[in-house]
Design a protein around this motif. Structure first.
Motif, PDB file in Angstrom:
ATOM      1  N   UNK A  76       0.827  -1.207   0.000  1.00 13.76           N
ATOM      2  CA  UNK A  76       0.000   0.000   0.000  1.00 13.76           C
ATOM      3  C   UNK A  76       0.864   1.260   0.000  1.00 13.76           C
ATOM      4  N   UNK A  77       0.434   2.219  -0.814  1.00 12.37           N
ATOM      5  CA  UNK A  77       1.158   3.482  -0.884  1.00 12.37           C
ATOM      6  C   UNK A  77       0.407   4.588  -0.160  1.00 12.37           C
ATOM      7  N   UNK A  78      -0.700   4.235   0.453  1.00 11.97           N
ATOM      8  CA  UNK A  78      -1.490   5.213   1.190  1.00 11.97           C
ATOM      9  C   UNK A  78      -2.219   4.560   2.338  1.00 11.97           C
ATOM     10  N   UNK A  79      -2.663   5.360   3.259  1.00 13.01           N
ATOM     11  CA  UNK A  79      -3.367   4.860   4.436  1.00 13.01           C
ATOM     12  C   UNK A  79      -4.784   4.420   4.052  1.00 13.01           C
ATOM     13  N   UNK A  80      -5.212   3.218   4.436  1.00 18.36           N
ATOM     14  CA  UNK A  80      -6.575   2.779   4.125  1.00 18.36           C
ATOM     15  C   UNK A  80      -7.609   3.683   4.792  1.00 18.36           C
ATOM     16  N   UNK A  81      -8.678   3.968   4.053  1.00 20.43           N
ATOM     17  CA  UNK A  81      -9.753   4.814   4.565  1.00 20.43           C
ATOM     18  C   UNK A  81     -11.086   4.083   4.455  1.00 20.43           C
ATOM     19  N   UNK A  82     -11.811   3.995   5.566  1.00 17.12           N
ATOM     20  CA  UNK A  82     -13.133   3.379   5.556  1.00 17.12           C
ATOM     21  C   UNK A  82     -14.120   4.326   4.868  1.00 17.12           C
ATOM     22  N   UNK A  83     -15.010   3.763   4.040  1.00 13.42           N
ATOM     23  CA  UNK A  83     -15.935   4.643   3.313  1.00 13.42           C
ATOM     24  C   UNK A  83     -17.379   4.153   3.303  1.00 13.42           C
ATOM     25  N   UNK A  84     -17.661   2.944   3.746  1.00 13.52           N
ATOM     26  CA  UNK A  84     -19.038   2.455   3.738  1.00 13.52           C
ATOM     27  C   UNK A  84     -19.147   1.231   4.631  1.00 13.52           C
ATOM     28  N   UNK A  85     -20.371   0.860   4.956  1.00 18.87           N
ATOM     29  CA  UNK A  85     -20.614  -0.375   5.697  1.00 18.87           C
ATOM     30  C   UNK A  85     -21.702  -1.169   4.983  1.00 18.87           C
ATOM     31  N   UNK A  86     -21.789  -2.435   5.329  1.00 18.72           N
ATOM     32  CA  UNK A  86     -22.785  -3.300   4.722  1.00 18.72           C
ATOM     33  C   UNK A  86     -23.213  -4.328   5.755  1.00 18.72           C
ATOM     34  N   UNK A  87     -24.235  -5.110   5.447  1.00 17.76           N
ATOM     35  CA  UNK A  87     -24.676  -6.123   6.398  1.00 17.76           C
ATOM     36  C   UNK A  87     -25.243  -7.316   5.639  1.00 17.76           C
ATOM     37  N   UNK A  88     -25.249  -8.443   6.302  1.00 15.30           N
ATOM     38  CA  UNK A  88     -25.768  -9.657   5.692  1.00 15.30           C
ATOM     39  C   UNK A  88     -27.287  -9.714   5.764  1.00 15.30           C
ATOM     40  N   UNK A  89     -27.882 -10.308   4.742  1.00 21.38           N
ATOM     41  CA  UNK A  89     -29.303 -10.647   4.759  1.00 21.38           C
ATOM     42  C   UNK A  89     -29.439 -12.047   4.179  1.00 21.38           C
ATOM     43  N   UNK A  90     -30.537 -12.687   4.494  1.00 22.78           N
ATOM     44  CA  UNK A  90     -30.836 -14.001   3.948  1.00 22.78           C
ATOM     45  C   UNK A  90     -31.851 -13.820   2.831  1.00 22.78           C
ATOM     46  N   UNK A  91     -31.531 -14.335   1.652  1.00 20.85           N
ATOM     47  CA  UNK A  91     -32.438 -14.211   0.515  1.00 20.85           C
ATOM     48  C   UNK A  91     -32.824 -15.588   0.003  1.00 20.85           C
ATOM     49  N   UNK A  92     -33.994 -15.643  -0.599  1.00 20.02           N
ATOM     50  CA  UNK A  92     -34.504 -16.843  -1.251  1.00 20.02           C
ATOM     51  C   UNK A  92     -34.935 -16.460  -2.656  1.00 20.02           C
ATOM     52  N   UNK A  93     -35.124 -17.441  -3.541  1.00 22.75           N
ATOM     53  CA  UNK A  93     -35.695 -17.107  -4.852  1.00 22.75           C
ATOM     54  C   UNK A  93     -37.029 -16.388  -4.681  1.00 22.75           C
ATOM     55  N   UNK A  94     -37.433 -15.678  -5.676  1.00 21.89           N
ATOM     56  CA  UNK A  94     -38.629 -14.838  -5.573  1.00 21.89           C
ATOM     57  C   UNK A  94     -39.848 -15.617  -5.104  1.00 21.89           C
ATOM     58  N   UNK A  95     -40.012 -16.871  -5.565  1.00 18.40           N
ATOM     59  CA  UNK A  95     -41.182 -17.649  -5.170  1.00 18.40           C
ATOM     60  C   UNK A  95     -40.959 -18.442  -3.884  1.00 18.40           C
ATOM     61  N   UNK A  96     -39.748 -18.356  -3.323  1.00 13.98           N
ATOM     62  CA  UNK A  96     -39.405 -18.990  -2.043  1.00 13.98           C
ATOM     63  C   UNK A  96     -39.970 -20.420  -1.956  1.00 13.98           C
ATOM     64  N   UNK A  97     -39.536 -21.308  -2.854  1.00 10.87           N
ATOM     65  CA  UNK A  97     -40.131 -22.651  -2.925  1.00 10.87           C
ATOM     66  C   UNK A  97     -39.955 -23.478  -1.658  1.00 10.87           C
ATOM     67  N   UNK A  98     -38.885 -23.215  -0.895  1.00 11.53           N
ATOM     68  CA  UNK A  98     -38.647 -23.982   0.329  1.00 11.53           C
ATOM     69  C   UNK A  98     -39.372 -23.389   1.529  1.00 11.53           C
TER      70      UNK A  98
END
Length: 261
Positions: free
Chosen positions: A96-118
């Protein structure tokens, strides 16, 4: 015209430098987490418009893989990872030639197919032997977060597959090859009607650890011989990503801000 590549494509670029073929043209290579595909494609267009003669070459993949490839000498001018641990790989590797900078966050979600067959309604449904769910490999940020979440939830059933990055997980779900998958909320939003977000309340019960997956960006100095002009452009791109204009783009995509305790 900017190019979009995958991490596997990056291997083929190992002998190359960051400079373009023409005297007046410069290629800026940006290595970024797969979950940044939509937003960074938009930001790259903004950057090119503000920097005539500059082509932004986007390489997307697993954050850990990209960081490791940077340490191994793969060409890159900017590195943006989906967690701080992956960036530490590059930092410890001295690229790295520069100091890392935080710029965003994210989070997990659980997804299923649109019709959620299970009929997935909660995290505990993943322990049903008839349910095939997928997650990222543990070496990827989305995988390490998923493993921690599943452990906290007491899920004993193993995933049907462990994918290289979050885009691969999402593809398995949207193509009907899995009953459910753990992805980032931004990927769920980008998929639109192709998926159904489920068990959101369940995930919220497990606290802020899954809401504070911080994305960080830094100037990547792994390519020997990069000139000062390219280094300045890389710094400009990091400034764009960490600035107010990018925050708006990221927010629309579903990314959160940075909240330190």
């Amino acid at each position: 015209m900017r190019r979009v590549l995958t991490a596997l494509s990056l291997v083929a670029l190992l002998p190359l430098t960051a400079c373009g073929g023409g005297d007046d043209d410069t290629t800026l290579t940006v290595l970024a987490a797969a979950s940044l595909t939509g937003t960074f494609t938009e930001l790259a267009a903004t950057f090119e418009e503000a920097h005539p003669g500059v082509e932004v070459e986007l390489v997307f993949g697993s954050s850990t893989t990209l960081a490791e490839q940077a340490v191994d000498g793969a060409p890159g001018d900017v590195l943006a990872t989906a967690d701080e641990a992956s960036m530490t790989v590059a930092e410890d590797g001295g690229v790295l030639a520069g100091r890392p900078e935080a710029f965003a966050s994210n989070r997990l979600v659980l997804v299923a197919p649109a019709d959620n067959p299970a009929g997935i309604e909660s995290l505990t449904d993943l322990d049903d032997p008839d349910v095939d769910y997928v997650r990222c490999a543990e070496t990827a940020p989305c995988g390490s977060s998923a493993v921690a979440l599943l452990d906290d939830a007491g899920i004993q059933s193993a995933p049907a597959s462990e994918e290289v990055d979050v885009k691969a997980v999402l593809a398995r779900v949207t193509q009907g090859e899995a009953d459910a998958g753990l992805v980032y909320r931004t990927d769920s939003r980008a998929a639109g009607d192709a998926v159904r977000e489920v068990a959101t309340d369940d995930l919220d019960d497990y606290g802020p650890a899954y809401a504070n997956n911080y994305y960080v960006a830094a100037v990547d100095g792994s390519v020997d011989g990069s000139d000062d002009a390219t280094a300045d452009l890389a710094a400009d791109f990091v400034a764009l990503v960490t600035g107010a204009e990018a925050a708006e783009v990221l927010g629309v995509a579903g990314f959160g801000g940075i909240v330190r305790e």
